[in-house]
Every structure is written in C-alpha cells, then in structure tokens.
Design an enzyme around this catalytic site. Structure first.
Site: not given
Ligand SMILES: [Zn+2]
Length: 908
Positions: A303-306, A337-338, A341, A360
């Site tokens: 979905g995505a990365m921080e 969410h990201e 993080h 997470e």
């Molecule tokens: Zn995450």
C-alpha cells in the site's frame, strides 16, 4: 538479486549472474546481534549513477559506497550485505581486498578490523522488476522510464553494500547522478545540483548530480531513491508542537506524467496538513525529517512505505477511474498510517523484526485514529471493525499464527510477518489498551517513549516501561496475555433464567492458545448492549448498554452483566458483547440474536459492522450455513449506507460461494447472486454501491454465466436499454467485464488486443495479460503456467511483479478440468520456484497457484480431499523446505480445510 537470476534464454540480455537464494542471504537474528555487538556505524555515503537508466534494455547501474564505522573488537572480522550484480573493488582501511571471492555472494567479508574503519566499494547493482530494491518501470502510455526503491525489510542491500539490520543506524549522505530533466529525490532535501559532463542515454537531456542533505540517524531499510520524469506538485505546511516555535515543512506530491490529470493534489495536501497538525499535537515531538514528499509509484508491492521525507504509495491511490468513498477513506488511512511511522518506526525503530509490531500496530491504530479525529471521514472505526479486524481474526486462527510480539529468527521469517497479526490485531489490542488505561495515559506514554528513544531502537520492554510509569499499573500480565500469547478470544452473551426479574445476561469468555492448546483468558474492558426491534422503523435499535470488566480470574470465564434491561420475551433482539468494538474478540451470537440480525437491519453503524463481522466468523466456523450469509448480504447487506462495509460483505459473499457453500448449492446460488447484483445496478442509478455491485458482478461472472449478456451489453454501451443509469463503464469496469466474458470463451484475442490498443496504459497491460491467460483453452493454460513458474514471459523477458500476478490470476480462471490437470506440476515446482525467485515473487506464485478445487464430495472427510492429501504429503516429504515456504502451504491448507468443514456442517 534473486529475481533477475533466473537463467533467461540466450537471445535476451542476461542481467546478472545466477545466484540461488541461499542461507547466507538469510541473515539471522543471532548474526545481526553479534554484528551490532561490536560495530557502530558513523556514516554511510552512497552515490548512485542513473545516467543510463532511460536507455532501452538497461539492467544494471554503478554504485559507489563509503562507510565509516568503529569496532570494539579490533582484529575481528565482519561482513556487509549486498545482492548486486558484481563487486568491482573493495578498499578497507586503505587495503585493496580480493573481489573474486565476492562473485555472486550475498556478503562481502571485511577482515582484520581496526578500531576506526573506512570501507569504500565500487559495485554494480541490478534494476528490479519485482518491486524489491530499485524498481525500473517503462510507462506503456508514453515510453518514459520511472524508478523508485522499496527496501523493507532487507532490500537496501540490493542497491548498495550495507549492514542490513535496523539497529545499525547511521547518517546517510546520498547522491544521484541522472538526467537533468528528471525528478531526482531521496530522503533529505536536495542541497546541491552540479552539472555533469555528458548526455543522458535514451533521452534528449544533459546530466546532473544531485546531493541530498545528510539524514538524521536512521536505519537503512527506510532510505529511499526516486528518479524519473515524475509529475510534481509542491506546497508547504506551517505548524509546530504546542508552546514550540512554528516551522515550515515543504510538501510534494509525485506521480507518473501520464497520471498527472488524475492526481487530486488538493485533497491529498489537505489530508497531509491535517495529519501533520494532528501528530504534532498528539506526539509533541517535531517532525524531524525536513521535507515531506509523497510519491505514487507504479508496480508497487504494498500500500505504501514510510521512508522518512519520501513516502511511497501504490499509484492505485491516484484515482484514474471512478473511486468510491471507501477508496478515498482507505487512502486517507494509508496516508495517516505512514505519517504516524515518521515517529513510530522511523524516529524510534524496533531493534529487530520480533518487535515489528512496535511500529506497525501503532501506525495502524494511529492511522485509524487520525482519520477519525482529524479528517472529514466519519466511518474510520466502522471500516476498522469490519475490514482490518476481519483480517486479524482470519490470520489468528491459522496454524501459523503467532503472538503480536513474534519470534523472528531470520529475514525470511520477517518477510512473512507483515500480516494481519502484526498490523490489525496489534492495532485492535492498542485500541483495547487505550480503553483500559485511558486515552490521555496512552498519549503521555507515547510522548515519553519518543523523547526517551528518539533516533534509537526499542523493544517491548521499553514500551512497557513508559506505560507502567504513566499508568501506575503493572502491565506485565496485560502484555503477557495480549502481546505474548497468540489466539483469538471468543465472547458470547446469553440470557439465563426465565421471567422477570430472574432473566439476566451472562458474558462468557473462551479461547485457546494455539501454541499450547490450553485455555487462555485475557483482561477486557467491554460494553455489552441489547438492541431490540423498533416497530416503527423495523430496525434493531440500542435499548440498553452496560460496562463490563472481564478478567482471567472470572470463574469459568463467566461474568453476570448487572443492570442490563432486556426487552419483553418474544421481541426480536440482539445481544452484543462488544458494543463500540472496544476489544479484540470473535463474537458468538446466541440463536435469538442470529435470527434477529439475519432478518432485521441493525440501526447503529458500528454495531452493524461488528455484527456482520461476527456472522462472517460464524460462516468460517461452520456455525452459520454460507447460503444464509449470502442471502442476508443480498437482502440486507446491499442496503447498508457505509460503502466500505458493503464492499467487504460482497467480497465475503463471493468467498463464501467459492469455498463455503456445498457443491450442490453453489451453481444456483451463484446465479441468484449475479441476478441480485444485476438488479442492484438498476436500482441504484449511480453511486458507490452501484459501482461496488458492478465490480463484484464481474468477479462472480468468471464462475457463472447468469449475467454475461448484461456485461456484453454494458460493454456495447447499452446500459440504458438494460434499465441501468449512472454507471460509468470506464477502463476498470471494461476490463473486468471483458475478463469475465473471456473466461467463458465469449471474446477473441483480437478483441482484447484492440481494447488495449484503444487505451494503452499500465492498468490495461496488466488486465490484458490476465485476460489472455484466462482464455479457456488447454494450450493457453499450459503456457500461462509455464510463464508463472519460470517468471519469464513469451518474449523471454522477466515478468514484473504485476504481470506475474496477472498471469497467475488468469491461469486460475476457468473450467476446473483445464486447471486441475496441472496440480502435480505445481507441487513439483515449489522448491525450485522458492529458490529461484525473490521472496516477493515466489510468494505470489506459491499462494496464487495453490490448487483451486474446493468441493467436498458426499461422504468424504475434509482431510480426504485430493488437494488436502497432496499438501499433507508434500509437507511430510519436505521437512527441510524453507520455513517461509512451508508457512504458505500450511496456511493455504488450513483455508481449504476450513471451507470443507463448513460444507460438511452445512449438509448435516
Ligand atoms: Zn506500516
């Protein structure tokens, strides 16, 4: 570089020497601890040369790396991790090392360390097609080349030599040389742009070297690179923490040029600003990473990365076809969410992957909280109750489940643990923790945790320490029960006794620890409610509610709920033992409640979502026939206001039809389901529920021909003639309908080709490939299977991650007779696939091609099902197969057996 290591036909350029996935590639926790035991990394400088990246057929690029580090054990040796194509030179403390020994190896040995060390390396790295490392993508719309990196948990070593473990943090100085017309970005802001002599190959452009600001101390898995002619929109956020000075953060949004018109920057910047406001107020620690870029990238695995300062998202979040409110909310949730993080994970990082939950679970919880409290979306916790938690309940009942704080022995195990336990169960348990200690205590604990461990690493004990200081309670038992014990608690509410005032409600907690198979009981703060039928509205409405505390000491797990007023006997009513969805537990509704909710809608949206989650659990446990569930979705589910819940119910109904309904009921019920969805298209006249129904109709039509004429008519533009208004049959739906028709042999390859030619996009290319593999011919299936297992397409090129999945999914569509003949090939290929492909690609193949036969014959026991027997035999014959591979097989086997048991129960 396992993905490019497959021996390709000699006609195409072989990008890299063949290297099998091997033990040395799989770093263990002990090795990491030993390395961190004597090393400290002072700085790491990485120069990546992408000057040739735009040229056709490029497979590799040069990288220079310089690492300064100290060792407390002079004379000892250590190693760098690197999965590149070749190592040209290694100079350690002025001494040139022999590079021959590194050919094809995953580690670079550094002997005879001194107290202060400097190692300089010239290496050649490989462009990724699997989304792991530096991914290179050619846009079919305009031929432009786009690159981005994805590293977690351990793929920065695919780009540069590195100590690949989260607790060897350092400052990174990164630079990129590339075309001067491109966006070149990394974690820090660009601090210099220096023209470089020469021209970019494959482009009419010069060259530039961009240096980025030295980063704060951070782990290698969150460093990032991005390069290409990305479309970019910029803005600024101004703010700060309470009582602190205000400061600016530059914001940027990036996506492929061919998607530029669909990038809704206004909504995304608005969410970004709201998030930065929210997290500064919540965490009271200023954002430490300089700029905040958010890039939407192609062929993304997640979905995505921080990555701090350069968050990457799947470009599915750039809505180029009609998107529902639920999709907008999901995107907002991912964005938050990201952003969470940046503190949980980036600022304070788990020491090793055992404590992956420390970032997470928190990001998942904080993401839902931020959407609920800081945006205009009103259904965040409803989506959480019905969507995220369903994921956790499924995962937590698998034989491979694990405590939230996991035992992660090595990197392969880490890679498999980005799962429903680590994310959604962990977040659910944090929601219960906030209900237990109070929101304010939870917030204070988080602030103290950041100020104490900023730029460092942490473990469970560090988090518990701040929690105990703040709450004044001993959290050890709570942590043991919730974080260190696996398994789902079950809650039931029942009425005991008869007549007033003897009738009373009893809540019962049960549950097993799957590791020990012993009963396990946990502390809960919950609310138990009664919903009774409201004669005027015909809905079940909340009549009374009571707070309840459950504890491991409750005799037989039972607690009498005081002061809960029940309606008169005979009035349809629902007893809900997790009102407001405060805790993590599977619910077992009593018979009267089940009957009531299958007949009457529940008025309160969160209670409704909780009830539907309970019904789905009951289907999976064989306690509610799948047919009843599908019928309830058709009658009640399609009317629900929250489209996110509707989408998840439609997915579950589709799943029920595939796996939980006995064979003799399936065909007729599938046709009824398709008919009902078709009817719904006509009823809705536009809107999100209509679109959700159209998508599911396309999916279910791969297995039933009940509404194929309608799909064909919609493709021909004849919606109105079918009484359907407001449905936008855009690129997404056109391909979904074409795929369904193809499975039934109702398209020609030429028609599929023409559709792609009329609009040649990345989405279209993937959909086209799926459709081609879905054609119902034996030779098509043979070819698709060969491509999926080899990872090589018909032109001898390596399949990208998205194209591999399309091939796998297409293969799995169609008459079982064409597919089941290949089951033996699947089992025979497993180990070879795992060894040759990267773990990401191998997981797609092993999971995706798992045999699809789901029918239990009359009189057959589930374990006697042919596939169940084959899996059992394979597991018995391959005790030494990699644990991560065995884990996938065991999980697929469990899904299969669960469905077969439900079919058996439905017949009895
Ligand atoms: Zn995450």
């Amino acid at each position: 570089m396992t993905s490019s290591a497959y021996p390709v036909p000699s006609s195409s350029p072989a990008p890299a020497p063949a290297v099998d996935r091997s033990d040395v590639e799989n770093l263990t926790r002990e090795e990491a601890a030993a390395r961190a035991g004597h090393l400290q990394v002072t700085s790491c400088t990485v120069d990546v040369d992408l000057r040739d990246a735009a040229a056709a057929g490029q497979t590799t690029y040069p990288v220079r790396t310089r690492i300064s580090f100290t060792s407390s054990t002079p004379g000892a040796e250590t190693f760098l991790d690197y999965l590149g194509s070749s190592v040209e030179s290694v100079v350690l403390n002025g001494e040139t090392l022999d590079v021959a020994e590194h050919a094809g190896a995953a580690r670079i040995r550094l002997p005879r360390l001194q107290e202060q060390n400097e190692v300089e390396l010239h290496t050649t790295s490989v462009y990724s097609r699997s989304g792991e490392g530096l991914h290179r993508f050619v846009d079919p719309t305009d031929g432009q080349v786009y690159l981005y990196t994805q590293y977690e948990p351990a793929d920065s070593r695919r780009v540069f030599p590195v100590f690949e473990q989260p607790d060897l943090k350092t400052r990174f100085r990164i630079s990129i040389t590339g075309p001067d017309t491109w966006q070149l970005r990394s974690n820090g802001a660009a601090v210099s742009r220096t023209p470089v002599e020469g021209a970019a190959r494959g482009l009419d452009a010069g060259l530039v070297r961009v240096e980025f600001a030295e980063t704060p101390v951070m782990s290698s898995y969150i460093t990032a690179l991005l390069a290409g002619p990305y479309h970019c929109v910029e803005s600024t956020w101004r703010g700060g923490v309470a009582d602190g000075e205000e400061f600016d953060i530059p914001l940027a949004l990036l996506c492929r040029a061919s998607l530029a018109e669909h990038l809704d920057a206004e909504e995304l910047f608005d969410l970004t600003r709201r998030g930065l406001d929210f997290f500064h107020a919540e965490f009271a620690h200023p954002y430490p990473w300089g700029a905040y870029d958010q890039a939407f990238v192609p062929e993304y695995n997640l979905g995505a990365m921080e990555n701090p300062g350069l968050v990457t998202f799947t470009e599915k979040h750039v809505f180029d076809t009609a998107a529902t409110d639920a999709q907008h909310e999901t995107r907002a949730n991912t964005l938050m969410h990201e952003m969470a993080h940046m503190w949980f994970g980036d600022l304070v990082t788990p020491q090793w992957w055992d404590d992956l939950w420390l970032k997470e679970s928190f990001a998942d919880y904080m993401g839902a909280l931020a959407v609920d409290e800081a945006t205009g979306f009103t259904t965040s916790w409803i989506s959480f109750a019905n969507g995220r938690k369903a994921w956790a309940y499924v995962q937590d009942q698998l034989p491979t489940t694990h405590p939230i704080v996991a035992d992660i022995a090595d990197l392969e195990a880490a890679d498999q643990n980005f799962d429903g336990i680590t994310y959604a169960k962990g977040a659910s348990v944090l929601k219960q923790l906030a209900a237990t200690v109070g929101r304010e205590a939870f917030r204070t604990a988080a602030r103290r945790y950041f100020s104490r461990h900023a730029f460092g690493n942490a473990t469970l004990q560090d988090f518990l320490a701040v929690l105990e200081e703040v709450s004044g309670e001993d959290m050890g038992r709570w942590a043991q029960a919730w974080l260190q014990t696996a398994g789902v608690p079950e809650l039931a509410a029942d009425v005991e006794g008869s007549g007033t005032p003897q009738r009373h409600v009893l809540v019962t907690q049960t549950g097993l620890d799957p590791a020990t198979e012993r009963p396990v009981s946990r502390p809960h703060r919950i609310r138990c409610a009664v919903h009774a039928l409201d004669a005027d509205s015909g809905e079940l409405r909340r009549a009374d509610v009571a707070d309840v505390r459950l504890s491991p000491e409750d005799p037989a797990g039972r607690v009498v709920v005081e002061d809960l007023q029940l309606p008169a006997e005979g009035t349809p009513r629902l007893l809900l033992p997790n009102e407001d969805d405060l805790t993590y537990a599977k619910l077992r509704l009593d018979a009267e409640s089940t009957a009531a909710v299958l007949t009457h809608p529940v008025a309160d949206p969160l209670a409704r979502a909780t009830v539907w989650a309970a019904l789905w659990s009951m289907v999976r446990d064989g306690e509610l026939p799948a047919r009843r569930f599908v019928e309830a979705v058709m009658e009640l589910g399609l009317q629900i206001t929250e489209v996110g819940v509707v989408q998840s119910l439609l997915r579950q109904a589709d799943r029920a039809l595939q796996a939980y309904v006995p064979a003799e009921e399936r065909e007729a019920l599938q046709a009824r389901f398709a008919d009902r969805l078709a009817g719904h298209l006509a009823e809705e006249a536009g809107g999100d529920r209509q679109r959700a129904a159209a998508r599911t109709l396309a999916t279910v039509s791969r297995r039933t021909d009940a509404q194929l004429d309608l799909l064909a008519a919609l493709l021909d533009g004849d919606a109105v003639g079918r009484g359907i208004e407001g449905l936008e049959v855009d690129e997404e739906l056109r391909w979904a309908f074409l795929q369904a028709l193809t499975v039934h042999g109702r398209t020609e390859a030429a028609q599929l080709d023409a559709e792609l030619e009329s609009r040649t996009t990345a989405r279209g290319r993937v959909a086209h490939r799926l459709a081609l593999s879905a054609r119902p011919h034996a030779v098509v299936k043979e070819n698709a299977l060969e491509q999926a297992i080899s990872g090589i397409d018909e032109d001898g090129e390596e399949l990208s991650n998205d194209h591999l999945t399309a091939t796998v999914d297409g293969f799995c569509c169609g008459p079982p007779s064409l597919i089941e003949v290949h089951d033996a090939t699947y089992f025979a290929a497993l180990e070879d696939v795992w060894r040759r492909m990267s773990q990401g690609q191998a997981t797609r193949v092993v999971s995706g091609l798992f045999p699809g036969a789901r029918d239990l014959a009359e009189g057959q026991q589930p374990e006697e099902h042919p596939t169940a027997r084959q899996v059992a035999a394979w597991l018995a014959e391959h005790p030494q197969a990699p644990a991560a591979l065995r884990r996938i097989l065991r999980e697929e086997q469990d899904h299969l057996l669960r469905g077969l048991r439900a079919q058996q129960a439905a017949r009895s």
